[in-house]
Design an enzyme around this catalytic site. Structure first.
Site, PDB file in Angstrom:
ATOM      1  CG  ASP A 161      -8.762   3.836   7.124  1.00 57.78           C
ATOM      2  OD1 ASP A 161      -8.811   5.057   6.861  1.00 57.78           O
ATOM      3  OD2 ASP A 161      -8.188   3.020   6.391  1.00 57.78           O
ATOM      4  CG  ASP A 186      -7.409  12.376  12.860  1.00 50.83           C
ATOM      5  OD1 ASP A 186      -6.213  12.063  12.679  1.00 50.83           O
ATOM      6  OD2 ASP A 186      -7.904  13.442  12.466  1.00 50.83           O
ATOM      7  CE  LYS A 194       5.364   6.193   4.426  1.00 51.61           C
ATOM      8  NZ  LYS A 194       4.726   5.193   5.300  1.00 51.61           N
ATOM      9  CB  VAL A 199       1.656  -0.871  -4.084  1.00 51.04           C
ATOM     10  CG1 VAL A 199       0.578  -1.932  -3.921  1.00 51.04           C
ATOM     11  CG2 VAL A 199       2.928  -1.270  -3.344  1.00 51.04           C
ATOM     12  CG  ASN A 245      -0.910   0.398   5.792  1.00 50.00           C
ATOM     13  OD1 ASN A 245      -0.163   0.261   4.836  1.00 50.00           O
ATOM     14  ND2 ASN A 245      -2.157   0.849   5.651  1.00 50.00           N
ATOM     15  CB  THR A 273      -3.406   1.287  -4.042  1.00 50.70           C
ATOM     16  OG1 THR A 273      -2.907   2.614  -4.300  1.00 50.70           O
ATOM     17  CG2 THR A 273      -2.353   0.485  -3.279  1.00 50.70           C
ATOM     18  CE1 TYR A 275       3.934   8.927   2.304  1.00 47.83           C
ATOM     19  CE2 TYR A 275       5.552   8.512   0.581  1.00 47.83           C
ATOM     20  CZ  TYR A 275       4.529   8.069   1.403  1.00 47.83           C
ATOM     21  OH  TYR A 275       4.110   6.764   1.320  1.00 47.83           O
TER      22      TYR A 275
END
Length: 255
Positions: A42, A68, A164, A193, A95, A195, A160
């Site tokens: 991360d 990165d 995806k 989700v 992920n 989060t 995006y």
């Protein structure tokens, strides 16, 4: 409540990208509590360090690597270190992503390239790097995180959505190319989700009500629900699953 224990995951070397928070953190914790050797990548250092500290009591404490993922050379360096400390990678969970909103008119070539690098390109090159060791072992699992967003054509996310959608096409291509080497490749497609990022940036009481109304199941999806799907697909219980998309979306058909 009681959930499945997968003996086949014990001791497995698992890599999770974007593992410091949100869905990624739930996946890291789920694998660690199954006794896997988890390494996670991360750029968010504080959240990642906190997660690492919280899970120190697991059979194998997860290891955090700051990287990165837009830097392909850096990916190779991190994966080399993981191979040395945790053993050859047996499960890769791609992920990492970022769903920043944007309008069609404001997109410039540099922004396009950056968003594709953040949301799609690294999944391919992480898979390429992990698959080398999996081929030598004659087995392995690669899980790519997609998104319900492109299936619903959500607004102000055109790049995006493009990335995806590409994740699902890439998943099928890799499943075909790597299957003869015993490597299974699947996509997990989360819905909305709950989060911390989503709740802070995109959700309100009004949108929550509409969202639940658009789902077949009137319950919110938590990060651990996605993690449970990852556990099954990575385990030997999912040994005949490959080249497919597995939705964890509570049956969301609205937009």
């Amino acid at each position: 409540m009681s959930y499945a224990i997968y003996p086949s995951l014990t001791g497995k070397s698992v890599v999770v990208t974007g593992g410091g928070s949100g869905i990624g953190a739930a996946i890291v914790e789920a694998f660690a509590r199954q006794g896997a050797r988890v390494s996670f990548i991360d750029v968010a250092e504080s959240e990642s360090r906190e997660l690492q500290t919280r899970l120190e009591g697991c059979a194998y404490a997860p290891r955090f690597y700051r990287c990165d993922l837009r830097d392909i050379d850096a990916i190779d360096c991190v994966f080399n270190e993981i191979d040395t400390l945790a053993g050859p990678i047996e499960v890769l969970v791609n992920n990492a992503a970022n769903d920043d909103r944007h309008t069609f008119e404001e997109v410039a070539p540099a922004y396009w390239d950056d968003r594709i690098a953040v949301n799609l390109r690294h999944q391919f090159f992480c898979a390429q790097r992990a698959a080398a060791g999996m081929k030598r072992a004659g087995k392995g699992v690669i899980l790519n995180l997609g998104s319900i967003s492109w299936h619903l054509a959500l607004p102000n996310l055109s790049i995006y959505l493009t990335a995806k959608a590409g994740v699902e096409g890439m998943t099928r291509g890799l499943a075909r190319d790597l299957g003869r080497s015993g490597i299974r490749v699947n996509a997990i497609v989360p819905g909305a989700v709950r989060t911390p990022r989503q709740m802070q940036l995109w959700q309100s009481p009004d949108t929550e009500t509409k969202l639940i109304g658009d789902q077949c199941l009137p319950q919110r999806i938590e990060p651990e629900h996605v993690a449970r799907m990852a556990l099954f697909l990575a385990s030997d219980d999912g040994e005949r699953c490959s080249g497919r998309e597995y939705f964890v979306d509570a049956g969301w058909y609205g937009a």
